[in-house]
Design an enzyme around this catalytic site. Structure first.
Site, PDB file in Angstrom:
ATOM      1  N   GLY A   1       0.785  -1.223   0.000  1.00  0.00           N
ATOM      2  CA  GLY A   1       0.000   0.000   0.000  1.00  0.00           C
ATOM      3  C   GLY A   1       0.815   1.270   0.000  1.00  0.00           C
ATOM      4  O   GLY A   1       0.273   2.359  -0.146  1.00  0.00           O
TER       5      GLY A   1
ATOM      6  N   TYR B   1      -9.625  -0.295  -2.721  1.00  0.00           N
ATOM      7  CA  TYR B   1     -10.601   0.097  -1.705  1.00  0.00           C
ATOM      8  C   TYR B   1     -12.000   0.008  -2.320  1.00  0.00           C
ATOM      9  O   TYR B   1     -12.294   0.681  -3.307  1.00  0.00           O
ATOM     10  CB  TYR B   1     -10.353   1.535  -1.227  1.00  0.00           C
ATOM     11  CG  TYR B   1      -9.020   1.716  -0.530  1.00  0.00           C
ATOM     12  CD1 TYR B   1      -8.926   1.687   0.853  1.00  0.00           C
ATOM     13  CD2 TYR B   1      -7.853   1.904  -1.266  1.00  0.00           C
ATOM     14  CE1 TYR B   1      -7.711   1.840   1.495  1.00  0.00           C
ATOM     15  CE2 TYR B   1      -6.631   2.052  -0.637  1.00  0.00           C
ATOM     16  CZ  TYR B   1      -6.565   2.020   0.751  1.00  0.00           C
ATOM     17  OH  TYR B   1      -5.354   2.163   1.384  1.00  0.00           O
TER      18      TYR B   1
ATOM     19  N   HIS C   1      -6.410  12.223   8.573  1.00  0.00           N
ATOM     20  CA  HIS C   1      -5.043  11.708   8.669  1.00  0.00           C
ATOM     21  C   HIS C   1      -4.180  12.326   7.573  1.00  0.00           C
ATOM     22  O   HIS C   1      -4.697  12.874   6.593  1.00  0.00           O
ATOM     23  CB  HIS C   1      -5.026  10.180   8.524  1.00  0.00           C
ATOM     24  CG  HIS C   1      -5.384   9.709   7.140  1.00  0.00           C
ATOM     25  ND1 HIS C   1      -6.677   9.725   6.650  1.00  0.00           N
ATOM     26  CD2 HIS C   1      -4.611   9.219   6.127  1.00  0.00           C
ATOM     27  CE1 HIS C   1      -6.697   9.258   5.412  1.00  0.00           C
ATOM     28  NE2 HIS C   1      -5.442   8.956   5.066  1.00  0.00           N
TER      29      HIS C   1
ATOM     30  N   GLU D   1      -0.789  10.969   5.123  1.00  0.00           N
ATOM     31  CA  GLU D   1      -0.270   9.680   4.691  1.00  0.00           C
ATOM     32  C   GLU D   1       0.893   9.237   5.577  1.00  0.00           C
ATOM     33  O   GLU D   1       1.507  10.037   6.275  1.00  0.00           O
ATOM     34  CB  GLU D   1       0.190   9.758   3.229  1.00  0.00           C
ATOM     35  CG  GLU D   1      -0.933  10.033   2.254  1.00  0.00           C
ATOM     36  CD  GLU D   1      -2.013   8.965   2.298  1.00  0.00           C
ATOM     37  OE1 GLU D   1      -1.685   7.773   2.174  1.00  0.00           O
ATOM     38  OE2 GLU D   1      -3.191   9.327   2.479  1.00  0.00           O
TER      39      GLU D   1
ATOM     40  N   HIS E   1      -6.498  14.955   5.318  1.00  0.00           N
ATOM     41  CA  HIS E   1      -7.693  14.752   4.518  1.00  0.00           C
ATOM     42  C   HIS E   1      -8.585  13.696   5.169  1.00  0.00           C
ATOM     43  O   HIS E   1      -8.137  12.889   5.985  1.00  0.00           O
ATOM     44  CB  HIS E   1      -7.344  14.358   3.082  1.00  0.00           C
ATOM     45  CG  HIS E   1      -6.427  13.173   2.981  1.00  0.00           C
ATOM     46  ND1 HIS E   1      -5.063  13.270   3.166  1.00  0.00           N
ATOM     47  CD2 HIS E   1      -6.667  11.862   2.721  1.00  0.00           C
ATOM     48  CE1 HIS E   1      -4.501  12.083   3.017  1.00  0.00           C
ATOM     49  NE2 HIS E   1      -5.463  11.202   2.746  1.00  0.00           N
TER      50      HIS E   1
ATOM     51  N   SER F   1      -5.148   2.897  -4.962  1.00  0.00           N
ATOM     52  CA  SER F   1      -4.340   3.944  -4.335  1.00  0.00           C
ATOM     53  C   SER F   1      -2.955   3.430  -3.998  1.00  0.00           C
ATOM     54  O   SER F   1      -2.752   2.223  -3.797  1.00  0.00           O
ATOM     55  CB  SER F   1      -5.039   4.437  -3.062  1.00  0.00           C
ATOM     56  OG  SER F   1      -4.293   5.443  -2.423  1.00  0.00           O
TER      57      SER F   1
END
Length: 501
Positions: A177, A184, A195, A197, A283, A295
């Site tokens: 990931g 997702y 959060h 990244e 975000h 992603s």
């Protein structure tokens, strides 16, 4: 159709807007160049950007007929939200049974979980925050894999060519990931809490098919303000872990952000559109219904200063930690030695007035790197397995006792380093008990009487056999290669649930 709204609409400098780009295919071809171009336009200041890809870019030629996509979701999570008045915590409970993608779609479209009737995106957003604590949705998050064609060479999320690849190139480590793709699959009301990244990296999210996603974003320049607000609202969590926002449990509504004068933006991503989040860009968001997205993370040279000063969660073993050593060594060689000593003074890119030293690397980790480098020089062209570590100079090893130390690297893996004292090699192949207890004066014996490798094998086997274990174990890493096996980047709690009727 996409919508955009922000608090404090009057000042672009105070709250930069989320930009939307529509590149031509020629402009779109070079991923790193186009990211740099968007940043030259100031897109990173909002923390989030939307890209509408050119029509020539088709990531999956066969389309998205769910009946023809044979995919299993190994561990869907059920999202239970508690709280009130715009301040909530989200608990992601890992389900016991796996689901096929078709089963997940059928559940998402069932009467209980389907998207409610609504007039527009604004109406749906109101329904989301009004009903956030009711009827917990499922979210198929962090599913390893890709929906893009293998032969896709332009903006293939599964293999973006950025400097983050150095983690794999230099250390031979894949982080699921982070430098590989995750899928997702969402349903109505499934969410991602506030959060940034892992390691404050960039991220890319492509919505392959289905219902839209609503995104909220805080400009990176105001990220500390969000943190201070969250710390006051979730003080217990903050006391337990200073990086608790990385647990992805904290949900704060736009209404509360406005009450505390926190600038934010929102935008809706529709199928076929790409969202990019920038370093230290907080975000959050939610899905409007059944959909599928892909992603991963990526990096640029601009990210390095963010990564060196990123907050690290130390209370959970599955949190991603990336060593900055390779990036500082490659791209900031003039600062490398100061950084190793913990004397690399500077500021966080979003806190220009606050000068402090970047966090130094883990001592054991970089000592091992140096030892392996020196050893390889001494050994000439002889090969050594990755993941193994030996003293850099056998003739100078003078530990009083045999030691085994485990260095927990910043790549969320563990490397075992066994430090062994020199021992004289007896006439037989195995050292006697008297020789094991020989005083340090035995160091005067000539080098020809030492056989480091055979002694290491004998002693490690003895330690292994002495471990209290009723059953025979299995060596899971026969080649010495350590691989990150993290499955979920969401905080999860495994519960035994009754089977669905």
């Amino acid at each position: 159709m996409s919508t955009r709204l922000s608090f404090d609409d009057g000042d672009q400098n105070t709250n930069p807007r989320i930009m939307t780009f529509r590149p031509s295919y020629e402009e779109f071809k070079n991923f790193a160049d186009y990211i740099a171009y968007m940043e030259s336009r100031g897109a990173h200041k909002a923390g989030l950007v939307k890209i509408i890809p050119p029509v020539e870019w088709i990531p999956r030629k066969s389309g998205y007929d769910i009946e023809n996509i044979n995919m299993t979701i190994p561990a869907p999570i059920n999202q239970v939200v508690t709280g009130a008045h715009g301040v909530y915590q989200q608990f992601n409970i890992q389900q016991r049974r796996q689901m096929t993608l078709r089963q997940f779609r059928d559940k998402a479209n069932s009467e209980m979980f389907q998207t409610p009737r609504h007039i527009d995106y604004e109406d749906l957003e109101r329904k989301y925050w009004k009903n956030i604590t009711y009827i917990s949705p499922d979210y198929a998050a962090d599913v390893k894999g890709s929906l893009s064609d293998e032969d896709l060479d332009v903006w293939n999320i599964g293999r973006l060519d950025t400097i983050l690849n150095l983690v794999n190139t230099d250390y031979g480590i894949e982080i699921d990931g982070v430098n590989t793709a995750y899928l997702y699959f969402g349903m109505w009301k499934s969410s991602f809490a506030w959060h940034t990244e892992d390691m404050d990296l960039y991220s890319i999210n492509y919505l392959h098919f289905g219902a839209p996603k609503t995104w909220y974003a805080i400009p990176p320049a105001h990220g500390r303000r969000l943190e201070k607000l969250a710390n006051s609202l979730f003080n217990e969590n903050h006391q337990e872990c200073n990086a608790y926002l990385r647990h992805k449990m904290t949900m704060i509504s736009p209404k509360v952000l406005r009450q505390h004068n926190i600038p934010y933006n929102k935008i809706t991503q529709e199928a076929g559109e790409i969202m990019i989040t920038f370093p230290f860009g907080y975000h959050a968001g939610f899905n409007h219904g059944f959909n599928g997205a892909e992603s991963t993370n990526f990096a640029s040279k601009r990210w390095i200063e963010y990564g060196k000063r990123a907050s690290i969660c130390k209370c959970r073993s599955d949190m991603v930690k990336i060593s900055m050593e390779t990036f500082v060594r490659h791209f900031q060689p003039e600062r490398y030695q100061n950084w190793l000593r913990g004397e690399d003074y500077g500021n966080h890119p979003e806190e220009p007035g606050k000068i402090c030293a970047a966090a130094a690397p883990t001592i054991n980790e970089y000592k091992m790197i140096e030892e392996r480098t020196q050893l390889s020089k001494l050994k000439g062209n002889s090969a050594q397995k990755r993941g193994c570590s030996m003293p850099n100079d056998i003739e100078e090893a003078n530990d009083d006792d045999d030691k085994a130390s485990v260095a927990s690297s910043s790549l969320n893996t563990k490397q075992v380093m066994v430090k062994l004292r020199k021992m004289p090699m007896p006439a037989s192949n195995e050292a006697t008990s008297d020789e094991k207890a020989a005083p340090s004066s035995s160091a005067a014996i000539t080098k020809e009487k030492y056989d480091f490798n055979s002694i290491a094998v004998v002693r490690v086997k003895r330690l292994w056999n002495a471990l209290p274990c009723t059953e025979n174990g299995t060596n899971l890493l026969p080649n010495g290669v350590v691989k990150n096996t993290k499955r979920m980047r969401f905080q999860t709690k495994v519960l035994t649930l009754d089977d669905d009727e």
